[in-house]
Write a protein that holds these residues in place. Structure first.
Motif, mmCIF file in Angstrom:
data_model
loop_
_atom_site.group_PDB
_atom_site.id
_atom_site.type_symbol
_atom_site.label_atom_id
_atom_site.label_comp_id
_atom_site.label_asym_id
_atom_site.label_seq_id
_atom_site.Cartn_x
_atom_site.Cartn_y
_atom_site.Cartn_z
ATOM 1 N N VAL A 1 -6.074 -4.852 4.761
ATOM 2 C CA VAL A 1 -5.191 -5.891 5.299
ATOM 3 C C VAL A 1 -4.181 -5.357 6.309
ATOM 4 O O VAL A 1 -3.415 -6.145 6.875
ATOM 5 C CB VAL A 1 -4.449 -6.637 4.171
ATOM 6 N N GLY A 2 -4.176 -4.072 6.527
ATOM 7 C CA GLY A 2 -3.208 -3.464 7.441
ATOM 8 C C GLY A 2 -2.051 -2.866 6.660
ATOM 9 O O GLY A 2 -1.576 -3.457 5.689
ATOM 10 N N GLN A 3 -1.634 -1.689 7.060
ATOM 11 C CA GLN A 3 -0.566 -0.978 6.349
ATOM 12 C C GLN A 3 0.735 -1.778 6.332
ATOM 13 O O GLN A 3 1.404 -1.865 5.309
ATOM 14 C CB GLN A 3 -0.337 0.405 6.961
ATOM 15 N N ALA A 4 1.109 -2.371 7.467
ATOM 16 C CA ALA A 4 2.376 -3.111 7.549
ATOM 17 C C ALA A 4 2.351 -4.343 6.655
ATOM 18 O O ALA A 4 3.338 -4.631 5.960
ATOM 19 C CB ALA A 4 2.665 -3.502 8.996
ATOM 20 N N VAL A 5 1.235 -5.065 6.631
ATOM 21 C CA VAL A 5 1.122 -6.259 5.785
ATOM 22 C C VAL A 5 1.172 -5.857 4.317
ATOM 23 O O VAL A 5 1.900 -6.462 3.516
ATOM 24 C CB VAL A 5 -0.178 -7.046 6.090
ATOM 25 N N TYR A 6 0.439 -4.811 3.956
ATOM 26 C CA TYR A 6 0.432 -4.387 2.552
ATOM 27 C C TYR A 6 1.810 -3.875 2.127
ATOM 28 O O TYR A 6 2.271 -4.176 1.022
ATOM 29 C CB TYR A 6 -0.648 -3.345 2.282
ATOM 30 N N ALA A 7 2.473 -3.136 2.998
ATOM 31 C CA ALA A 7 3.798 -2.606 2.664
ATOM 32 C C ALA A 7 4.800 -3.749 2.457
ATOM 33 O O ALA A 7 5.631 -3.686 1.552
ATOM 34 C CB ALA A 7 4.292 -1.667 3.757
ATOM 35 N N ARG A 8 4.718 -4.771 3.261
ATOM 36 C CA ARG A 8 5.685 -5.871 3.160
ATOM 37 C C ARG A 8 5.387 -6.818 2.004
ATOM 38 O O ARG A 8 6.290 -7.262 1.307
ATOM 39 C CB ARG A 8 5.731 -6.654 4.468
ATOM 40 N N PHE A 9 4.102 -7.165 1.808
ATOM 41 C CA PHE A 9 3.755 -8.216 0.855
ATOM 42 C C PHE A 9 3.049 -7.713 -0.404
ATOM 43 O O PHE A 9 2.889 -8.462 -1.362
ATOM 44 C CB PHE A 9 2.881 -9.277 1.522
ATOM 45 N N GLY A 10 2.568 -6.475 -0.382
ATOM 46 C CA GLY A 10 1.862 -5.943 -1.543
ATOM 47 C C GLY A 10 0.524 -6.606 -1.790
ATOM 48 O O GLY A 10 -0.007 -6.583 -2.894
ATOM 49 N N GLY A 11 -0.046 -7.214 -0.766
ATOM 50 C CA GLY A 11 -1.328 -7.909 -0.888
ATOM 51 C C GLY A 11 -1.635 -8.676 0.381
ATOM 52 O O GLY A 11 -1.095 -8.379 1.441
ATOM 53 N N TRP A 12 -2.493 -9.654 0.258
ATOM 54 C CA TRP A 12 -2.879 -10.511 1.375
ATOM 55 C C TRP A 12 -2.131 -11.828 1.193
ATOM 56 O O TRP A 12 -2.453 -12.597 0.284
ATOM 57 C CB TRP A 12 -4.384 -10.716 1.368
ATOM 58 N N PRO A 13 -1.129 -12.115 2.029
ATOM 59 C CA PRO A 13 -0.196 -13.207 1.745
ATOM 60 C C PRO A 13 -0.580 -14.584 2.289
ATOM 61 O O PRO A 13 0.221 -15.514 2.196
ATOM 62 C CB PRO A 13 1.083 -12.725 2.423
ATOM 63 N N MET A 14 -1.757 -14.736 2.856
ATOM 64 C CA MET A 14 -2.068 -16.018 3.477
ATOM 65 C C MET A 14 -3.544 -16.335 3.374
ATOM 66 O O MET A 14 -4.335 -15.492 2.990
ATOM 67 C CB MET A 14 -1.629 -16.033 4.943
ATOM 68 N N PHE A 15 -3.902 -17.563 3.712
ATOM 69 C CA PHE A 15 -5.297 -17.956 3.834
ATOM 70 C C PHE A 15 -5.357 -19.179 4.722
ATOM 71 O O PHE A 15 -4.342 -19.801 5.030
ATOM 72 C CB PHE A 15 -5.946 -18.213 2.467
ATOM 73 N N SER A 16 -6.545 -19.501 5.142
ATOM 74 C CA SER A 16 -6.782 -20.711 5.926
ATOM 75 C C SER A 16 -7.629 -21.651 5.097
ATOM 76 O O SER A 16 -8.308 -21.230 4.159
ATOM 77 C CB SER A 16 -7.529 -20.375 7.223
#
Length: 159
Positions: free
Chosen positions: A104-119
């Motif tokens: 999910v990308g280092q920055a996304v994982y560091a900020r949210f600890g997972g995948w924070p969205m979906f469509s």
């Protein structure tokens, strides 16, 4: 599925897709909406879960979020599954936990600890009932997650 099997399915799917994971459709029913029948399910499948659960009128994409549909909701409703070439499945949420920032990308994982969205594709016959979603401040007051949301209605799909 046991943990080792889940890991093997995810590792295999990652190799088979050369870093791109194939996901099975995640169909979500809503008891308060009638389907517009444009997501092209077989007519028998719109109410496949029974009248009490409501009609399937949403397809969620890349979701690690459980659909909160009240009593009778399965624990994996709304969650996307990774599928390998042999048809074995494992939750996308497990893939995010296994591959973390690599997926999910280092920055996304560091900020949210997972995948924070979906469509999602929503296919309702009429307008959605009035409802609200909490912003970060209001959600924090009640121990919930915020739900920022936007809608796009392409003219090609809008009767």
């Amino acid at each position: 599925m046991q943990h080792e099997q889940t890991g093997a399915v995810l590792d295999r799917a990652m190799v088979e897709g050369r870093g791109i994971l194939r996901l099975a459709p995640a169909w979500v029913p809503r008891s308060f909406c009638r389907p517009g029948r444009r997501i092209r399910l077989h007519p028998d499948d719109y109410y496949a879960l029974g009248l009490g659960r409501g009609a399937i009128d949403e397809r969620w994409l890349s979701s690690t979020t459980h659909a909160d549909n009240g009593p009778g909701t399965p624990e994996d409703e709304g969650l996307s599954y990774v599928v390998d070439e042999a048809g074995n499945r494992a939750l996308l949420a497990d893939a995010v936990e296994r591959f973390r920032g690599t997926l999910v990308g280092q920055a996304v994982y560091a900020r949210f600890g997972g995948w924070p969205m979906f469509s999602k594709f929503s296919d309702n016959l009429g307008p959605l009932p009035h409802h609200i979603h909490l912003d970060e401040e209001a959600a924090a007051r009640v121990g919930a997650q915020p739900k920022p949301e936007m809608y796009f209605f392409p003219s090609q799909m809008n009767n």
